[in-house]
Motif scaffolding. Sequence first.
Motif, PDB file in Angstrom:
ATOM      1  N   SER A   1      22.532 -20.617  -5.983  1.00 28.43           N
ATOM      2  CA  SER A   1      21.914 -19.745  -5.041  1.00 28.43           C
ATOM      3  C   SER A   1      21.491 -18.380  -5.541  1.00 28.43           C
TER       4      SER A   1
ATOM      5  N   VAL B   1      27.898 -16.066   5.163  1.00 27.98           N
ATOM      6  CA  VAL B   1      27.642 -17.343   5.652  1.00 27.98           C
ATOM      7  C   VAL B   1      27.482 -17.311   7.506  1.00 27.98           C
TER       8      VAL B   1
ATOM      9  N   SER C   1      28.086 -17.811  -1.405  1.00 26.50           N
ATOM     10  CA  SER C   1      27.426 -16.626  -0.865  1.00 26.50           C
ATOM     11  C   SER C   1      28.393 -15.484  -0.624  1.00 26.50           C
TER      12      SER C   1
ATOM     13  N   GLN D   1      32.074 -13.357   5.785  1.00 26.14           N
ATOM     14  CA  GLN D   1      31.435 -11.825   5.233  1.00 26.14           C
ATOM     15  C   GLN D   1      32.164 -11.142   4.388  1.00 26.14           C
TER      16      GLN D   1
ATOM     17  N   ALA E   1      25.229 -22.522  -1.755  1.00 29.10           N
ATOM     18  CA  ALA E   1      25.225 -21.409  -1.200  1.00 29.10           C
ATOM     19  C   ALA E   1      26.329 -21.004  -0.265  1.00 29.10           C
ATOM     20  N   VAL E   2      26.480 -22.195   0.481  1.00 31.91           N
ATOM     21  CA  VAL E   2      27.812 -22.154   1.679  1.00 31.91           C
ATOM     22  C   VAL E   2      28.980 -21.606   0.971  1.00 31.91           C
TER      23      VAL E   2
ATOM     24  N   THR F   1      22.560 -17.544   4.705  1.00 33.32           N
ATOM     25  CA  THR F   1      23.550 -17.327   3.613  1.00 33.32           C
ATOM     26  C   THR F   1      22.689 -16.408   2.648  1.00 33.32           C
TER      27      THR F   1
END
Length: 227
Positions: free
Chosen positions: A96, A123, A120, A152, A116-117, A188
Motif C-alpha cells: 500500500s 479505512v 492503512s 482511523q 491496504a485494509v 484507505t
Amino acid sequence: MYPTGALIVNLRPNTSPASYKHLTVCIKPFKDSAGANIYLEKTGELKLLVRDGDRSKVYCFGYDQGGLFIEATPQQDISRKITGFQYELMNKGIASDLHTVSAPCRPCSDTEVLLAVCTSDFVIRGSIQDVTNKAEEQESIIHVGVNKLYRQKSKVFQLTGESGNWRGQIKTLLECGVKPGDGDFLFTGRMHFGEARLGCAPRFKDFQRMYKEAKDKGLNPCEIGPD
C-alpha cells in the motif's frame, strides 16, 4: 536560522541497517522556509531536491539514494531566514505504501486493496461529496461523507453538526482527476505530515467481491466486516 555555508543531514532510523534499502524518505519544507537549497548527496555528487523558496510540495526519495546536503543561498539583505522541513520514513516494502509513492493514480489490485485494509491509517466506507482542486499545489481535496468508519489513527473524520454525520477530507494528486460521483467507495490511506493521503479506493461493491473471494479461499490477510 540565518543560514550560511552548508551542512549534511543524515537520517538514521531506529531499525537495523538491513532494512534501510526498503525505506523511502519524504521531506516537506516549512511554509516559511527560506535561505537555502536542499540537495540529495551521495559520494560527493549533488542532485537538487528543493530549490530555495519552493515550499509547495513533498519530495520523496529512496533512503539508499543518499543524504541531504543543505547549502545557504546568497542573500541581498539581512532579514531573518529560517530553513526547515519535516521528514517521514515509509517502508516501501509494504504494497500500500509502494502504491502511494510510485503510482498513486493507478487502480489498486485486489491484493493491494486487501493489504491496504489491514495496514492503512484510515479505512472508511463513504461517498465523494465534493472535490476542490488546488492547481498551484497540484493537489485535489476530496470531501468525503462517511457511512461507516472502520479505523482511523487521527481524528481526520469527525461528527459534524446536529445531523451527526461523519465527514472529513482526503488529499490526492491533481493529476489523478478525482471527481464527485454517485456510489460508495472504500477509502484507505496514510497520514502524511498530518494530512490524510489517499491510498487504495475501490468502489465498495468491488471491495465486497474481492473480500468474499479471498475469505472463501482463506487468503484474506485480516478480518474486517465487508458490510
